[in-house]
Design a protein around this motif. Structure first.
Motif: not given
Length: 73
Positions: A13-20
């Protein structure tokens, strides 16, 4: 690897910062490696800026990067 990050964020249940994903999209549309530094592993200043933009946009919304960009001009 992107799928693993998505799965881990979902499971926790975490925020994903979609850098990849942003880097992948860049490579697919530009076919260059300028996001990488001279060692071919770490990011270049351009890659670091893209990563930072994705993180700020994800956490605070796109208007934050527009505000920061505007204040430096």
């Amino acid at each position: 690897m992107i799928k693993n990050h998505i799965d881990a964020a979902s499971a926790n249940d975490a925020i994903l910062c979609p850098v990849g994903q942003a880097w992948k999209s860049y490579f697919e549309s530009n076919e260059d490696f300028s996001l990488y530094g001279m060692d071919g592993f770490h990011p270049s200043p351009k890659g670091s800026r893209l990563a930072a933009k994705v993180i700020v946009d994800t956490l605070f919304g796109n208007e934050q990067t527009e505000s920061v960009r505007g204040s430096s001009n």
